[in-house]
Design a protein around this motif. Structure first.
Motif, PDB file in Angstrom:
ATOM      1  N   ARG A 182       0.890  -1.179  -0.155  1.00 38.10           N
ATOM      2  CA  ARG A 182      -0.027  -0.019   0.194  1.00 38.10           C
ATOM      3  C   ARG A 182       0.737   1.075   0.075  1.00 38.10           C
ATOM      4  O   ARG A 182       0.463   2.214  -0.274  1.00 38.10           O
ATOM      5  CB  ARG A 182      -0.898  -0.030   1.216  1.00 38.10           C
ATOM      6  CG  ARG A 182      -1.984  -0.944   0.985  1.00 38.10           C
ATOM      7  CD  ARG A 182      -3.048  -0.768   1.875  1.00 38.10           C
ATOM      8  NE  ARG A 182      -4.185  -2.057   1.799  1.00 38.10           N
ATOM      9  CZ  ARG A 182      -5.203  -2.293   2.730  1.00 38.10           C
ATOM     10  NH1 ARG A 182      -5.315  -1.176   3.363  1.00 38.10           N
ATOM     11  NH2 ARG A 182      -5.842  -3.178   2.402  1.00 38.10           N
ATOM     12  N   LYS A 183       2.201   0.841   0.364  1.00 39.61           N
ATOM     13  CA  LYS A 183       3.069   2.212   0.244  1.00 39.61           C
ATOM     14  C   LYS A 183       3.265   2.582  -1.126  1.00 39.61           C
ATOM     15  O   LYS A 183       3.782   1.743  -1.899  1.00 39.61           O
ATOM     16  CB  LYS A 183       4.406   2.007   0.879  1.00 39.61           C
ATOM     17  CG  LYS A 183       4.244   1.877   2.216  1.00 39.61           C
ATOM     18  CD  LYS A 183       5.833   2.003   2.958  1.00 39.61           C
ATOM     19  CE  LYS A 183       5.418   2.022   4.562  1.00 39.61           C
ATOM     20  NZ  LYS A 183       6.577   2.265   5.540  1.00 39.61           N
ATOM     21  N   LEU A 184       2.721   3.675  -1.666  1.00 40.56           N
ATOM     22  CA  LEU A 184       3.010   3.837  -3.127  1.00 40.56           C
ATOM     23  C   LEU A 184       4.371   3.689  -3.894  1.00 40.56           C
ATOM     24  O   LEU A 184       4.489   3.475  -4.574  1.00 40.56           O
ATOM     25  CB  LEU A 184       2.189   5.071  -3.592  1.00 40.56           C
ATOM     26  CG  LEU A 184       0.883   5.499  -3.147  1.00 40.56           C
ATOM     27  CD1 LEU A 184       0.413   6.977  -3.601  1.00 40.56           C
ATOM     28  CD2 LEU A 184       0.043   4.501  -3.778  1.00 40.56           C
ATOM     29  N   GLU A 185       5.297   4.010  -2.993  1.00 42.67           N
ATOM     30  CA  GLU A 185       6.750   3.769  -3.439  1.00 42.67           C
ATOM     31  C   GLU A 185       7.139   2.330  -3.518  1.00 42.67           C
ATOM     32  O   GLU A 185       8.032   2.100  -4.611  1.00 42.67           O
ATOM     33  CB  GLU A 185       7.558   4.538  -2.782  1.00 42.67           C
ATOM     34  CG  GLU A 185       8.144   4.144  -1.262  1.00 42.67           C
ATOM     35  CD  GLU A 185       7.239   4.794  -0.117  1.00 42.67           C
ATOM     36  OE1 GLU A 185       5.815   5.312  -0.452  1.00 42.67           O
ATOM     37  OE2 GLU A 185       7.510   4.952   0.907  1.00 42.67           O
ATOM     38  N   HIS A 186       6.356   1.368  -2.711  1.00 45.32           N
ATOM     39  CA  HIS A 186       6.622  -0.087  -2.955  1.00 45.32           C
ATOM     40  C   HIS A 186       5.693  -0.373  -4.465  1.00 45.32           C
ATOM     41  O   HIS A 186       6.365  -1.215  -5.140  1.00 45.32           O
ATOM     42  CB  HIS A 186       5.978  -0.788  -2.036  1.00 45.32           C
ATOM     43  CG  HIS A 186       7.258  -0.571  -0.624  1.00 45.32           C
ATOM     44  ND1 HIS A 186       6.715  -1.143   0.485  1.00 45.32           N
ATOM     45  CD2 HIS A 186       8.329   0.050  -0.432  1.00 45.32           C
ATOM     46  CE1 HIS A 186       7.695  -0.454   1.341  1.00 45.32           C
ATOM     47  NE2 HIS A 186       8.682  -0.090   0.837  1.00 45.32           N
ATOM     48  N   GLN A 187       4.724   0.143  -4.377  1.00 49.31           N
ATOM     49  CA  GLN A 187       3.837  -0.296  -5.771  1.00 49.31           C
ATOM     50  C   GLN A 187       4.701   0.123  -7.000  1.00 49.31           C
ATOM     51  O   GLN A 187       4.553  -0.401  -7.866  1.00 49.31           O
ATOM     52  CB  GLN A 187       2.437   0.449  -5.638  1.00 49.31           C
ATOM     53  CG  GLN A 187       1.576  -0.134  -5.005  1.00 49.31           C
ATOM     54  CD  GLN A 187       0.034   0.641  -4.925  1.00 49.31           C
ATOM     55  OE1 GLN A 187      -0.422   1.201  -5.962  1.00 49.31           O
ATOM     56  NE2 GLN A 187      -0.674   0.610  -3.843  1.00 49.31           N
ATOM     57  N   ARG A 188       5.204   1.248  -6.764  1.00 50.16           N
ATOM     58  CA  ARG A 188       5.719   1.809  -7.882  1.00 50.16           C
ATOM     59  C   ARG A 188       6.908   0.901  -8.652  1.00 50.16           C
ATOM     60  O   ARG A 188       7.108   0.936  -9.979  1.00 50.16           O
ATOM     61  CB  ARG A 188       6.597   3.374  -7.917  1.00 50.16           C
ATOM     62  CG  ARG A 188       6.969   3.931  -9.015  1.00 50.16           C
ATOM     63  CD  ARG A 188       7.355   5.343  -8.559  1.00 50.16           C
ATOM     64  NE  ARG A 188       8.097   5.526  -7.448  1.00 50.16           N
ATOM     65  CZ  ARG A 188       8.142   6.581  -6.797  1.00 50.16           C
ATOM     66  NH1 ARG A 188       7.641   7.855  -7.148  1.00 50.16           N
ATOM     67  NH2 ARG A 188       8.945   6.430  -5.627  1.00 50.16           N
ATOM     68  N   ILE A 189       7.529   0.332  -8.049  1.00 50.91           N
ATOM     69  CA  ILE A 189       8.523  -0.742  -8.146  1.00 50.91           C
ATOM     70  C   ILE A 189       7.820  -1.648  -9.477  1.00 50.91           C
ATOM     71  O   ILE A 189       8.727  -2.066 -10.226  1.00 50.91           O
ATOM     72  CB  ILE A 189       9.237  -1.359  -7.170  1.00 50.91           C
ATOM     73  CG1 ILE A 189       9.986  -0.644  -5.915  1.00 50.91           C
ATOM     74  CG2 ILE A 189       9.890  -2.652  -7.478  1.00 50.91           C
ATOM     75  CD1 ILE A 189      10.286  -1.182  -4.858  1.00 50.91           C
ATOM     76  N   PHE A 190       6.764  -2.228  -8.864  1.00 52.85           N
ATOM     77  CA  PHE A 190       5.926  -3.186  -9.550  1.00 52.85           C
ATOM     78  C   PHE A 190       5.413  -2.630 -11.148  1.00 52.85           C
ATOM     79  O   PHE A 190       5.395  -3.144 -12.071  1.00 52.85           O
ATOM     80  CB  PHE A 190       5.041  -3.851  -9.028  1.00 52.85           C
ATOM     81  CG  PHE A 190       5.717  -4.744  -7.978  1.00 52.85           C
ATOM     82  CD1 PHE A 190       6.623  -6.084  -8.196  1.00 52.85           C
ATOM     83  CD2 PHE A 190       6.055  -4.017  -6.507  1.00 52.85           C
ATOM     84  CE1 PHE A 190       7.324  -6.725  -7.409  1.00 52.85           C
ATOM     85  CE2 PHE A 190       6.839  -4.749  -5.665  1.00 52.85           C
ATOM     86  CZ  PHE A 190       7.382  -5.897  -6.105  1.00 52.85           C
ATOM     87  N   LYS A 191       5.086  -1.212 -10.876  1.00 49.44           N
ATOM     88  CA  LYS A 191       4.442  -0.524 -12.250  1.00 49.44           C
ATOM     89  C   LYS A 191       5.751  -0.386 -13.144  1.00 49.44           C
ATOM     90  O   LYS A 191       5.679  -0.491 -14.377  1.00 49.44           O
ATOM     91  CB  LYS A 191       3.955   0.887 -11.777  1.00 49.44           C
ATOM     92  CG  LYS A 191       2.817   0.399 -10.802  1.00 49.44           C
ATOM     93  CD  LYS A 191       1.987   1.993 -10.732  1.00 49.44           C
ATOM     94  CE  LYS A 191       0.715   1.728 -10.056  1.00 49.44           C
ATOM     95  NZ  LYS A 191       0.114   2.826 -10.084  1.00 49.44           N
ATOM     96  N   ILE A 192       6.733  -0.118 -12.610  1.00 47.85           N
ATOM     97  CA  ILE A 192       8.328   0.048 -13.479  1.00 47.85           C
ATOM     98  C   ILE A 192       8.421  -1.382 -13.831  1.00 47.85           C
ATOM     99  O   ILE A 192       8.742  -1.362 -15.147  1.00 47.85           O
ATOM    100  CB  ILE A 192       9.331   0.730 -12.604  1.00 47.85           C
ATOM    101  CG1 ILE A 192       9.071   2.249 -12.338  1.00 47.85           C
ATOM    102  CG2 ILE A 192      10.508   0.410 -13.260  1.00 47.85           C
ATOM    103  CD1 ILE A 192       9.897   2.500 -11.406  1.00 47.85           C
ATOM    104  N   LYS A 193       8.506  -2.303 -13.170  1.00 51.78           N
ATOM    105  CA  LYS A 193       8.657  -3.830 -13.706  1.00 51.78           C
ATOM    106  C   LYS A 193       7.865  -4.223 -14.939  1.00 51.78           C
ATOM    107  O   LYS A 193       8.353  -4.612 -15.778  1.00 51.78           O
ATOM    108  CB  LYS A 193       8.798  -4.616 -12.261  1.00 51.78           C
ATOM    109  CG  LYS A 193       8.979  -6.147 -12.750  1.00 51.78           C
ATOM    110  CD  LYS A 193       8.818  -7.101 -11.549  1.00 51.78           C
ATOM    111  CE  LYS A 193       9.145  -8.264 -11.753  1.00 51.78           C
ATOM    112  NZ  LYS A 193       8.937  -9.243 -10.294  1.00 51.78           N
ATOM    113  N   SER A 194       6.655  -3.935 -14.576  1.00 56.37           N
ATOM    114  CA  SER A 194       5.456  -4.354 -15.691  1.00 56.37           C
ATOM    115  C   SER A 194       5.941  -3.495 -16.954  1.00 56.37           C
ATOM    116  O   SER A 194       5.992  -4.056 -18.112  1.00 56.37           O
ATOM    117  CB  SER A 194       4.213  -3.863 -15.174  1.00 56.37           C
ATOM    118  OG  SER A 194       3.240  -3.700 -16.205  1.00 56.37           O
TER     119      SER A 194
END
Ligand code: ATP
Ligand code: MN
Length: 427
Positions: A125-137
């Motif tokens: 839920r921390k957006l900076e953690h979510q962002r890792i997976f948006k970048i990976k995708s």
């Protein structure tokens, strides 16, 4: 269906009405006014509730991280440091969150590793953690699109196999009815069999399993491997395809993921071609610098650190000794002790291994036996080399490893949603 995201507020003007759905990250109640910091996957907004509004009564009922729907308008003056604000006219609770939370979302200090990964859904839920997976995708999407445009066909090969790709200790065995079989450590043999099938250019994005004995910051026991194999190609063709694919992947995430340039070590698409250095040149440099590196052996960590310092980010180490590469690696025509192989490195970290492959069935059989493996077990594979096998080359690239180095993450687990390591197979 969800209609409006918090990021859409940037395109709205004051007085516009808006309905937002998300998580109540913080709730503050004052005498005449209350605030919710609402979060969705696109960002944060401050929602202001005035006491005269009937929604004010609900503020006391909602808990942190409850899922709510807020309707309101964009105020004339935005004072919140978040840069986004709405004035609430109605509040609907879609689902209450229990108290206390298993993991805080707004805490300054990061929780310990086990707490984080035992509660990964909260951690994300921390957006900076979510962002890792948006970048990976987006990274993967860019690589995929690039390969599709170059005539590659995406394939899926079995992950349950009866023969090990390279033998070795890194294998997980599983019960398969009355037999013991393995989880595949690499799609290598299948990719090559598909070259024999005449598809010519294949790629696969799928799980690879390695029973890594020790926990390290750059190994997982299950990782995502991006693999290609191409017919009528040599190691140089495959290296070229790799640097262009990575460059396309980086370009795609920088273009499509908001704020990715703030966390990426690469601020623009990497320049190709990447530098190349031979194994033998590395050993010469290491000797000069007095590093303890045996000639003819794999480069150790210290050696890779020293070599890595000479390059800005990506570079290839080419022509590895035959003894340190798998049996399917083609040797140089005039020097059989060295191979048409390469590793792609980012500083001291390996991202990819690849090579031109042996395509002569007799040579391949010898090479299997030289490694002490039983060529009988590879008959299904060797057979495909006897009826018209083109010269071919390819590589395997670890997606989590790539994400880790590009984002400068200390631990590869940060780039895996639900990491598997020596002790963790949960959740
Ligand atoms: P390493 O030396 O880093 O253990 P390797 O040489 O054993 O890697 P390869 O068989 O060459 O690995 O696999 C190709 C790529 O797959 C590696 O360059 C790396 O990016 C990735 N990879 C391999 N093993 C792992 C692992 N255990 N966890 C995450 N990624 C891995
Ligand atoms: Mn390797």
């Amino acid at each position: 269906m969800k209609q409006t995201y918090i990021s859409d507020i940037d395109r709205m003007k004051n007085g516009d009405s808006v309905t937002l759905k998300g998580w109540a990250q913080e709730i503050r109640i004052m005498k005449n006014i209350g605030f919710i910091i609402l979060r969705d996957s696109t960002g944060l907004v401050q929602a202001t509730v005035k006491r005269e509004n009937e929604a004010f009564g609900d503020l006391e009922k909602i808990t942190r991280e409850s899922v709510v729907e807020l309707s309101g308008t964009i105020p004339e003056k935005v004072v919140s440091k978040l840069g986004k604000e709405i004035t609430v006219s109605s509040l609907k609770v879609l689902n209450l969150a229990m108290v206390p939370l298993p993991l805080g979302i707004v805490d300054e200090v990061e929780a310990d590793f086990d707490t984080r990964f035992n509660n990964r859904f909260m951690d994300l839920r921390k957006l900076e953690h979510q962002r890792i997976f948006k970048i990976k995708s987006a990274l993967l999407w860019g690589i995929r699109t690039f390969l599709m445009n170059r005539g590659f066909t995406e394939v899926q090969t079995p992950k349950t196999v009866s023969a090990a790709t390279e033998g070795g200790a890194e294998l997980f065995s599983v019960k398969y009815f009355e037999k013991d079989i393995f989880l595949n450590q690499s799609p290598q043999l299948y990719k090559e069999m598909l070259i024999a099938s005449g598809i010519e250019r294949v790629f696969e994005v799928g799980p690879a399993f390695r029973a890594e004995e020790h926990n390290t910051p750059r190994h997982l026991n299950e990782f995502t491997s991006i693999d290609i194999e191409m017919a009528f190609a040599d190691h140089n063709d495959a290296m070229h395809m790799l640097e262009e694919a990575i460059s396309a992947g980086v370009e795609n995430f920088l273009k499509t993921v908001p704020d990715s340039e703030k966390v990426s070590l690469l601020k623009e698409k990497p320049i190709t071609p990447f530098p190349r250095i031979t194994y033998r040149e590395c050993v010469r440099i290491l000797k000069e610098e007095g590093i303890d590196q045996k000639d003819g052996e794999d480069l150790n960590n210290e050696s890779l650190k020293v070599i890595g310092k000479r390059f800005e980010n990506f570079y290839f180490i080419t022509e590895w000794p035959t003894t340190v590469r798998p049996f399917y690696t083609a040797t140089l025509e005039d020097e059989r002790d060295f191979t048409k192989s390469y590793d792609l490195q980012f500083k001291e970290i390996e991202l990819t291994s690849g090579a031109q492959r042996v395509h002569n069935p007799d040579e391949l059989k010898n090479r299997i036996e030289e490694k002490g493996l039983n060529s009988q077990n590879f008959e299904f594979y060797l057979k495909t080399f006897r009826y018209g096998m083109p010269p071919h080359a390819g590589w395997g690239l670890g997606l989590e490893r790539l994400t880790q180095v590009i984002l400068g993450l200390n631990n590869i687990r940060e780039a895996s949603l639900f990491p598997r390591d020596r002790t963790r197979v949960f959740p």
